[in-house]
Each structure stands twice: as structure tokens, then as C-alpha cells.
Enzyme design. Structure first.
Site, PDB file in Angstrom:
ATOM      1  N   ARG A 179       2.305   8.119 -14.618  1.00 14.47           N
ATOM      2  CA  ARG A 179       0.935   8.555 -14.410  1.00 14.47           C
ATOM      3  C   ARG A 179       0.819  10.046 -14.750  1.00 14.47           C
ATOM      4  NH1 ARG A 179       0.037   9.138  -9.779  1.00 14.47           N
ATOM      5  NH2 ARG A 179       1.929   8.378  -8.798  1.00 14.47           N
ATOM      6  N   TYR A 224       0.792   3.501 -20.566  1.00 11.20           N
ATOM      7  CA  TYR A 224       1.658   3.331 -19.391  1.00 11.20           C
ATOM      8  C   TYR A 224       0.896   2.732 -18.187  1.00 11.20           C
ATOM      9  CZ  TYR A 224       3.867   4.134 -14.997  1.00 11.20           C
ATOM     10  OH  TYR A 224       4.332   3.914 -13.734  1.00 11.20           O
ATOM     11  N   LYS A 244      -4.445   1.339  -9.781  1.00 13.69           N
ATOM     12  CA  LYS A 244      -4.770   2.596  -9.117  1.00 13.69           C
ATOM     13  C   LYS A 244      -6.222   3.013  -9.380  1.00 13.69           C
ATOM     14  CE  LYS A 244      -0.947   2.870  -7.006  1.00 13.69           C
ATOM     15  NZ  LYS A 244       0.334   3.039  -7.524  1.00 13.69           N
ATOM     16  N   HIS A 288      -3.015   3.176  -0.231  1.00 10.69           N
ATOM     17  CA  HIS A 288      -1.763   3.037  -0.984  1.00 10.69           C
ATOM     18  C   HIS A 288      -0.686   2.533  -0.016  1.00 10.69           C
ATOM     19  CE1 HIS A 288       1.293   5.182  -3.898  1.00 10.69           C
ATOM     20  NE2 HIS A 288       1.153   3.910  -4.193  1.00 10.69           N
ATOM     21  N   SER A 293       4.312   7.421  -4.104  1.00  7.21           N
ATOM     22  CA  SER A 293       4.915   6.679  -5.201  1.00  7.21           C
ATOM     23  C   SER A 293       6.435   6.849  -5.223  1.00  7.21           C
ATOM     24  CB  SER A 293       4.323   7.163  -6.522  1.00  7.21           C
ATOM     25  OG  SER A 293       2.920   7.004  -6.496  1.00  7.21           O
ATOM     26  N   CYS A 342       8.626   5.949  -3.098  1.00  9.62           N
ATOM     27  CA  CYS A 342       9.202   6.354  -1.809  1.00  9.62           C
ATOM     28  C   CYS A 342       9.506   5.160  -0.911  1.00  9.62           C
ATOM     29  CB  CYS A 342       8.274   7.328  -1.097  1.00  9.62           C
ATOM     30  SG  CYS A 342       8.247   8.943  -1.898  1.00  9.62           S
ATOM     31  N   ASN A 381      10.508  -1.699  -1.455  1.00  9.90           N
ATOM     32  CA  ASN A 381      11.743  -2.006  -0.729  1.00  9.90           C
ATOM     33  C   ASN A 381      11.475  -2.403   0.714  1.00  9.90           C
ATOM     34  OD1 ASN A 381      14.502  -1.378  -2.225  1.00  9.90           O
ATOM     35  ND2 ASN A 381      12.880  -0.139  -3.103  1.00  9.90           N
ATOM     36  N   ASP A 410       2.005  -2.447  -2.608  1.00 11.28           N
ATOM     37  CA  ASP A 410       1.496  -1.170  -3.133  1.00 11.28           C
ATOM     38  C   ASP A 410       0.101  -0.798  -2.635  1.00 11.28           C
ATOM     39  OD1 ASP A 410       2.077   1.093  -4.860  1.00 11.28           O
ATOM     40  OD2 ASP A 410       0.571   0.319  -6.244  1.00 11.28           O
ATOM     41  N   ARG A 470       9.937   0.107 -15.087  1.00 11.00           N
ATOM     42  CA  ARG A 470       9.336  -0.816 -14.112  1.00 11.00           C
ATOM     43  C   ARG A 470       9.449  -2.268 -14.548  1.00 11.00           C
ATOM     44  NH1 ARG A 470       6.041   1.602  -9.629  1.00 11.00           N
ATOM     45  NH2 ARG A 470       6.403   3.819  -9.909  1.00 11.00           N
ATOM     46  N   ASP A 473      18.295  -1.926   7.096  1.00 10.53           N
ATOM     47  CA  ASP A 473      18.410  -1.326   8.432  1.00 10.53           C
ATOM     48  C   ASP A 473      17.103  -0.686   8.897  1.00 10.53           C
ATOM     49  OD1 ASP A 473      21.095  -1.937   9.272  1.00 10.53           O
ATOM     50  OD2 ASP A 473      21.755  -0.689   7.599  1.00 10.53           O
ATOM     51  N   ASN A 474      16.149  -0.530   7.993  1.00 12.91           N
ATOM     52  CA  ASN A 474      14.844  -0.011   8.425  1.00 12.91           C
ATOM     53  C   ASN A 474      14.160  -0.970   9.403  1.00 12.91           C
ATOM     54  OD1 ASN A 474      15.171   2.289   6.890  1.00 12.91           O
ATOM     55  ND2 ASN A 474      14.147   1.427   5.091  1.00 12.91           N
TER      56      ASN A 474
HETATM   57  P1  GTP Z   1       5.459   2.890  -6.253  1.00 13.61           P
HETATM   58  O1  GTP Z   1       5.533   1.560  -6.931  1.00 13.61           O
HETATM   59  O2  GTP Z   1       5.669   4.026  -7.212  1.00 13.61           O
HETATM   60  O3  GTP Z   1       4.228   3.101  -5.448  1.00 13.61           O
HETATM   61  O4  GTP Z   1       6.759   3.029  -5.328  1.00 13.61           O
HETATM   62  P2  GTP Z   1       7.318   2.387  -3.975  1.00 13.61           P
HETATM   63  O5  GTP Z   1       6.835   3.187  -2.820  1.00 13.61           O
HETATM   64  O6  GTP Z   1       7.073   0.920  -3.938  1.00 13.61           O
HETATM   65  O7  GTP Z   1       8.875   2.697  -4.088  1.00 13.61           O
HETATM   66  P3  GTP Z   1      10.158   1.736  -4.172  1.00 13.61           P
HETATM   67  O8  GTP Z   1      10.254   0.795  -3.009  1.00 13.61           O
HETATM   68  O9  GTP Z   1      10.183   1.140  -5.522  1.00 13.61           O
HETATM   69  O10 GTP Z   1      11.352   2.777  -4.011  1.00 13.61           O
HETATM   70  C1  GTP Z   1      11.610   3.791  -4.909  1.00 13.61           C
HETATM   71  C2  GTP Z   1      12.980   4.358  -4.752  1.00 13.61           C
HETATM   72  O11 GTP Z   1      13.269   4.665  -3.378  1.00 13.61           O
HETATM   73  C3  GTP Z   1      14.070   3.414  -5.226  1.00 13.61           C
HETATM   74  O12 GTP Z   1      14.977   4.147  -6.009  1.00 13.61           O
HETATM   75  C4  GTP Z   1      14.717   2.951  -3.951  1.00 13.61           C
HETATM   76  O13 GTP Z   1      16.060   2.622  -4.136  1.00 13.61           O
HETATM   77  C5  GTP Z   1      14.528   4.128  -2.990  1.00 13.61           C
HETATM   78  N1  GTP Z   1      14.454   3.664  -1.585  1.00 13.61           N
HETATM   79  C6  GTP Z   1      13.632   2.717  -1.096  1.00 13.61           C
HETATM   80  N2  GTP Z   1      13.859   2.509   0.232  1.00 13.61           N
HETATM   81  C7  GTP Z   1      14.846   3.364   0.588  1.00 13.61           C
HETATM   82  C8  GTP Z   1      15.516   3.639   1.827  1.00 13.61           C
HETATM   83  O14 GTP Z   1      15.250   3.050   2.872  1.00 13.61           O
HETATM   84  N3  GTP Z   1      16.476   4.618   1.805  1.00 13.61           N
HETATM   85  C9  GTP Z   1      16.787   5.276   0.652  1.00 13.61           C
HETATM   86  N4  GTP Z   1      17.727   6.218   0.713  1.00 13.61           N
HETATM   87  N5  GTP Z   1      16.182   5.041  -0.535  1.00 13.61           N
HETATM   88  C10 GTP Z   1      15.220   4.103  -0.564  1.00 13.61           C
HETATM   89  C1  SPV Z   2       2.677   4.511  -8.379  1.00 13.79           C
HETATM   90  O1  SPV Z   2       2.902   5.441  -9.177  1.00 13.79           O
HETATM   91  O2  SPV Z   2       2.355   4.720  -7.184  1.00 13.79           O
HETATM   92  C2  SPV Z   2       2.807   3.110  -8.823  1.00 13.79           C
HETATM   93  C3  SPV Z   2       2.983   2.853 -10.238  1.00 13.79           C
HETATM   94  O3  SPV Z   2       2.714   2.205  -8.015  1.00 13.79           O
HETATM   95  S1  SPV Z   2       1.508   3.062 -11.142  1.00 13.79           S
HETATM   96  O4  SPV Z   2       0.907   1.752 -11.337  1.00 13.79           O
HETATM   97  O5  SPV Z   2       1.871   3.660 -12.395  1.00 13.79           O
HETATM   98  O6  SPV Z   2       0.595   3.889 -10.398  1.00 13.79           O
HETATM   99 MN    MN Z   3       2.104   2.957  -5.989  1.00 17.31          MN
END
Ligand code: GTP
Ligand code: SPV
Ligand code: MN
Length: 585
Positions: free
Chosen positions: A69, A197, A206, A226, A248, A250, A254, A277, A369, A495-496
Site C-alpha cells: 500500500r 498491488y 481497504k 481493521h 497491518s 501485526c 495468525n 482483517d 501474499r 500460546d496467545n
Molecule cells: P495484514 O494482512 O497486513 O492486515 O496483517 P495481519 O495483522 O493479518 O498479520 P499476520 O497475522 O499476517 O502476521 C504478520 C507477521 O507477524 C507474520 O510474519 C507473523 O509470523 C508475525 N506474527 C503473528 N503473530 C505473532 C505472534 O504471536 N508472535 C510473533 N512473534 N510474531 C507473530
Molecule cells: C494490510 O496492509 O493491512 C492488508 C493488506 O491487509 S492490503 O490489502 O494491501 O491492505
Molecule cells: Mn489488513
């Protein structure tokens, strides 16, 4: 052509401006998917992956200058600057139409225009809204097919109504100098040019489901956030739902797909994914807050996704998935960093160059992605398409903070919770262009996505709190504190759940907590550590609040809040109360 006159008239206008060679009206059929796939394969826009190992999977590489983005090129375009607020980039509405109009003029010459009707939200749900995206990219069509309910069904839902979000996208020249992502919330319109992208071009995501929808939500009394949505099933079989806003990359995907640690699986705990998301939230007839996932697929971060970290995500993208900017192996399989399998000896990297693991460069782009259908997720909730949504017990804010923010704390009440969200900060990631790892304030993880004045957005949160008879409790988490060697202290991922269980226990009035200057903290015995390598001392460290860092934090929050001319008085009062509690520590 469909027979909605408003749609037809608008498409005609856009075609007059962009001058495509032909117009294709997308119906969402299987035949159409095959035809467009074939066409994209013939031009190299898409690459076919091994159809035995990855049936229905395709690969796409974006331009090197077009991998995330672009927040500095994203604008809210209204008549008055005040309506976009101090955080958004603003362009005066008619100036924006004029500026982008020049770029769109003839931009589809020699190309096909695709008209994609789509629904955000389950078909025919009260929550749901229809959009039409015009694009000159087959990649966009094929992604929208996964990410939304699209084609004829959307036109069936729209009927003869003029009530749809008008999205116009053209790849243009994929030139960052001629790239703009503009939103016209006063006109229910989005114009995006110069990018190919995801977040810039899948306009349902978004652009619509957050920026335009947040504006509509304020007007209509609901919220677009979000946030992931997940359900935690207890051994007794009852399920409680949590929504969580993290910036994003973060950890939303997961957390949404979390697999409980062994011990909890044995006890019968399960986690179900509703969304990863975006959440649209409304007050239900029962006085609780109800959430729907407006999307139909996941556009997830590939690097870091492994059978260890997130098996559910990996299993979701074994078929019918589009991979963008990952590594392609010689046998047409995919690979990325921290996938948990050995790197291929030789492969083609995200830039399209020959790559070997010893080169010292990343094979996959950090923001590469996968686009995968949500229904393929092994832990998808049976409620994920429920038109009424799911009732939310807890709202969780969180970010990436190497220091300062403790593992978890609970806000004192809704108003304090809004303050916690409004002042949250996180280290930046590769999901947007620009520096990575810089701490910035990202209110409610909506800094890049709020379609109006953020001061008014805070006010809307406060108003919603007053209107929800039985509001969710609000928490803050941080999985990312590091030790003196820069290593994450908390094991995270599965573990979360240990933290989620404390959160739900608080919602159910099952555990007491310790009052601290920043909110309620868990008692050390109330976060179960059995089966982890974390000792009570380490947990105490993870929950510690360091006066000096919080003095600094409060100073930084002060500067952040000072930007908002429309900062609600309640939040200023919350700030002052926090500042005095910290200095009294
Ligand atoms: P967007 O799609 O961009 O909105 O991202 P998202 O918030 O869905 O993030 P995602 O779950 O894809 O995690 C992004 C990164 O954070 C990855 O590299 C994960 O491995 C890492 N990550 C996710 N959960 C954890 C966690 O509990 N601990 C750690 N250390 N890293 C984490
Ligand atoms: C983010 O960046 O928060 C995403 C991927 O979820 S995008 O669709 O590019 O915004
Ligand atoms: Mn997002």
C-alpha cells in the site's frame, strides 16, 4: 450488460473516459474463471503453478515499484479538508477528479475493461453492501472472485437500486509518479490508478470496506474496523467471540486461525475463524455488539506462514489460491522465508530473477501474499456467513512494541478503552511502503484506513459505547516485547490462547485483576504457563510497567493527541488522568 440503469450509465461514462477496446461484464461463473485464467496465462500476467500439488493455484508478480500500500499516495477527497481530518492526505474533491481524470483519460486504450459487481458481507444480509469495480486487470478480477461474493449474485442483490459503491481502477502505467488511490466518500466513489498491488486495487477491501464504510458507519450508526473476528469454544461447547484490531502485518491472520496448545486441545478448546482483517459491527436487538466479516477470502502475508506458526493458513492455500511475489521453484511450487521447509537450491525470486539461498537477498518480498477462499480454512467458523454476524464479548487492541506495552491489560471501561485504542502505537511493517520498524501511533489500527476526520472517529467510538446496552470489554495486548538480545520473549501464536482465556475470564467475571495506572493487569497465577518455557518471573517482566518508559509514552501520546482539533473532551480527560496516575507511580 446488466439491467440496472444506474450501473449502465456510470459504466458508459467511465468507458468514455478510459476508452477500452471492449467491455466484459463479470458474472462470477466457472466458465468465466477458466476463460480469464487462460487469457492471463497466455500473456504472462499469471503463471500456472503445479496443478497436481497446488490445484487451481496461480502465481503473479507485481512490478518492483508496486509491492505494498502507498499511504502517501492515498487520499480522502472531500469538499472540505476538515472532513478528512489531520491524519489523512486530502485533496479537494473536484481538483482530485480533474487530476485523476487526466490520468484516466484513454488509460484503457488497447485493453479490456472488466465490470465486477460484488457484495461486501454475506449475500442479502442487512450488514452487506454492493460495490461495482471497473478494472483493466485480470489479476484484480481473479482476486476479487476470491475476496468477495461477486458476479450475478451482487446484481441480484442490488436490483434496480442506485445504491452501490463506484470503484474505478486502471493499472495506468504502473508509475509511482502517476499513482493515486483516491476516495470520494461524499459520492460513494473510489478512483485508483497506477498500481496493481492488492490493497491499492482490490477496491472492496481497504478502500470500500474500511475507508468508505467507516464514513457510512458514522452516518448510519455502525462501525467498520481493521479487525479479525474469532470464536473460542470451551470444553463445554459454548463459543465466545472476540474481535481484535492490530496494524497491518501485526498478527490478525495468525490470531484468527490460532491452534490451541496441546494441553488445551486435549481439554477440548477450539478456535474458529470468522474473519482475519475487517469487521463490520452493529448493535443487535439483544443489546450486544454483533460482527460480520465483509470479505470472502484471506489476503494474507506469506513470509512467516509455516506448519508450525499457522498451519490453518498454509492448509487454506493449498488450492484455488493466487500467490503474489513469493518464490517460484523449478517444479512450479511456491516458497517463502520462514515457511518451515528448506529453501530450494535454485529458484526464481519475487523480482523474476534467478535466486539461490546463499545470495543473501530475500527470495519472497516481505509483503508477498496469498489470496485464498475463506471457506477452505480448516477452522472456519460455522457462523462465518451468518447474515446476523456473531456477538462480540471482547475487543482487543494490539501492536508491535519491543518495549513499554505489557503482554495484556484491560481498560477500566469503554471510555478508557477508546482512549487505549486512540493512543495505541506500533512499529511499522512492510505492508506499506516506507521505513519498517519505526514506532508510530496507529489509532485502532485504522490510521491508514479511516475515511474521515479521526477526531470525529474517536467521538463515534464514544457514542457507540453509550448506545450499546451490553458493550464488549476492551483490552490491549502486545506479543512483541523483546529481551536484551532483541528476541521475542512471549512465545506467541498458539500460546496467545492463554491470554485470550484470561480476557474471556474477565468478560465472564471469573477472575479478579490487579489495578495498575494503565488498566487492569492479570494476577501472575491467572495466566497459565504450563507447557511453555516462560517462568513466573518472565511473566512478571512481560506485565511490568516501567515508570520511566511510561513517562516518555505519555509525553508522546500528548503530542499525538494534540494533532486532533476535534479531540473529544472525554479523551483529553482520560489523557490527563493517565498522566497523573503515571507521575504518581
Ligand atoms: P495484514 O494482512 O497486513 O492486515 O496483517 P495481519 O495483522 O493479518 O498479520 P499476520 O497475522 O499476517 O502476521 C504478520 C507477521 O507477524 C507474520 O510474519 C507473523 O509470523 C508475525 N506474527 C503473528 N503473530 C505473532 C505472534 O504471536 N508472535 C510473533 N512473534 N510474531 C507473530
Ligand atoms: C494490510 O496492509 O493491512 C492488508 C493488506 O491487509 S492490503 O490489502 O494491501 O491492505
Ligand atoms: Mn489488513
Amino acid at each position: 450488460m446488466y439491467n440496472n440503469v444506474y450501473v449502465n450509465e456510470w459504466v458508459e461514462q467511465m468507458a468514455k473516459m478510459t476508452q477500452p477496446d471492449s467491455i466484459v461484464w463479470i458474472d462470477g461463473s466457472e466458465e468465466e474463471r477458466e476463460r480469464l485464467t487462460k487469457q492471463a496465462l497466455s500473456t504472462g500476467e499469471m503463471i500456472e503453478l503445479d496443478q497436481e500439488k497446488l490445484p487451481g493455484c496461480l502465481y503473479h508478480r507485481t512490478a518492483e515499484n508496486d509491492v505494498a500500500r502507498v499511504e502517501h499516495l492515498t487520499f480522502i477527497c472531500t469538499e472540505h479538508k476538515e472532513d478528512a481530518g489531520p491524519i489523512n492526505n486530502w485533496m479537494e474533491k473536484s481538483a482530485a477528479y480533474a487530476k485523476l481524470g487526466t490520468l484516466f483519460e484513454g488509460s484503457m486504450k488497447g485493453r479490456t475493461m472488466y465490470v465486477i459487481p460484488y457484495i461486501m458481507g454475506p449475500a442479502f444480509s442487512e450488514f452487506s453492501k454492493v460495490g461495482i469495480e471497473i478494472t483493466d486487470s485480470i489479476y484484480v478480477v481473479l482476486n476479487m472472485r476470491i475476496m468477495t461474493r461477486m458476479g450475478k449474485i451482487a446484481m441480484d442483490m442490488l436490483g434496480d437500486s442506485p445504491n452501490f459503491i463506484k470503484g474505478l481502477h486502471s493499472k495506468g502505467e504502473i508509475d509511482p509518479e502517476k499513482r493515486y488511490i483516491c476516495h470520494f466518500p461524499e459520492d460513494n466513489a473510489i478512483w485508483s490508478i497506477g498500481s496493481g498491488y492488492g490493497g491499492n486495487v482490490l477496491l472492496g477491501k481497504k478502500c470500500f470496506a474500511l475507508r468508505i464504510a467507516s464514513w457510512l458507519g458514522r452516518k448510519e450508526g455502525w462501525m467498520a474496523e481493521h479487525m479479525l473476528i474469532l470464536g473460542v469454544e470451551s470444553p463445554k461447547g459454548d463459543i465466545q467471540y472476540v474481535s481484535a484490531a492490530f496494524p497491518s502485518a501485526c498478527g490478525k491472520t495468525n490470531l484468527a486461525m490460532l491452534i490451541p496448545p496441546e494441553k488445551y486441545r486435549a481439554m477440548g478448546y477450539k478456535v474458529w475463524t470468522v474473519g482475519d482483517d475487517i469487521a463490520w459491527l452493529r448493535i443487535g436487538a439483544d443489546g450486544r455488539l454483533w460482527a460480520v466479516n465483509p470479505e470472502a477470502g484471506f489476503f494474507g502475508v506469506a513470509p512467516g506462514t509455516s506448519m508450525k506458526s499457522n498451519p490453518n493458513a498454509l492448509l487454506t492455500c493449498q488450492k484455488n489460491t493466487i500467490f503474489t511475489n513469493v518464490v517460484v521453484t523449478p517444479d512450479k511450487n511456491v516458497w517463502w522465508e520462514s515457511m518451515g521447509v528448506d529453501a530450494p537450491a535454485k529458484a526464481i525470486d519475487w523480482k523474476g530473477n534467478e535466486w539461490t539461498p546463499d545470495m543473501g537477498t530475500k527470495g519472497a518480498h516481505p509483503n508477498s501474499r496469498f489470496t485464498a477462499p475463506a471457506c477452505q480454512c480448516p477452522c472456519i467458523s460455522s457462523e462465518w456467513e451468518n447474515p446476523a454476524g456473531v456477538p462480540i464479548s471482547a475487543i482487543v487492541f494490539g501492536g508491535r512494541r519491543a518495549k513499554v506495552a505489557p503482554l495484556v491489560y484491560q481498560s477500566f471501561d469503554w471510555e478508557h478503552g477508546v482512549f487505549v485504542g486512540a493512543t495505541m502505537a506500533s512499529e511499522t511493517t512492510a505492508a506499506a511502503t516506507g521505513a519498517v520498524g519505526v514506532v508510530r501511533r496507529d489509532p485502532m489500527a485504522m490510521r491508514p484506513f479511516c475515511g474521515y476526520n479521526m477526531g470525529e472517529y474517536f467521538q463515534h467510538w464514544l457514542e457507540m459505547g453509550k448506545k450499546i446496552p451490553n458493550p464488549p470489554k476492551i483490552f490491549n495486548v502486545n506479543w512483541f516485547r523483546v529481551d536484551e538480545n532483541g528476541k521475542f520473549i512471549w512465545p506467541g501464536f498458539g500460546d496467545n490462547l492463554r491470554v485470550l482465556l484470561w480476557i474471556l475470564a474477565r468478560c465472564n467475571n471469573e477472575v479478579e485483576a490487579v489495578e495498575s495506572p494503565i488498566g487492569y493487569l492479570p494476577k501472575l497465577d491467572d495466566i497459565d504457563l504450563e507447557g511453555t518455557s516462560i517462568t513466573k518471573e518472565v511473566l512478571a517482566e512481560l506485565l511490568s510497567i516501567d515508570k520511566e518508559s511510561w513517562m516518555q509514552e505519555v509525553e508522546d501520546q500528548k503530542a499525538h493527541l494534540a494533532q486532533f482539533e476535534k479531540l473529544p473532551a472525554e479523551l483529553q480527560a482520560q489523557y490527563e488522568a493517565l498522566a497523573s496516575r503515571i507521575s504518581a507511580m
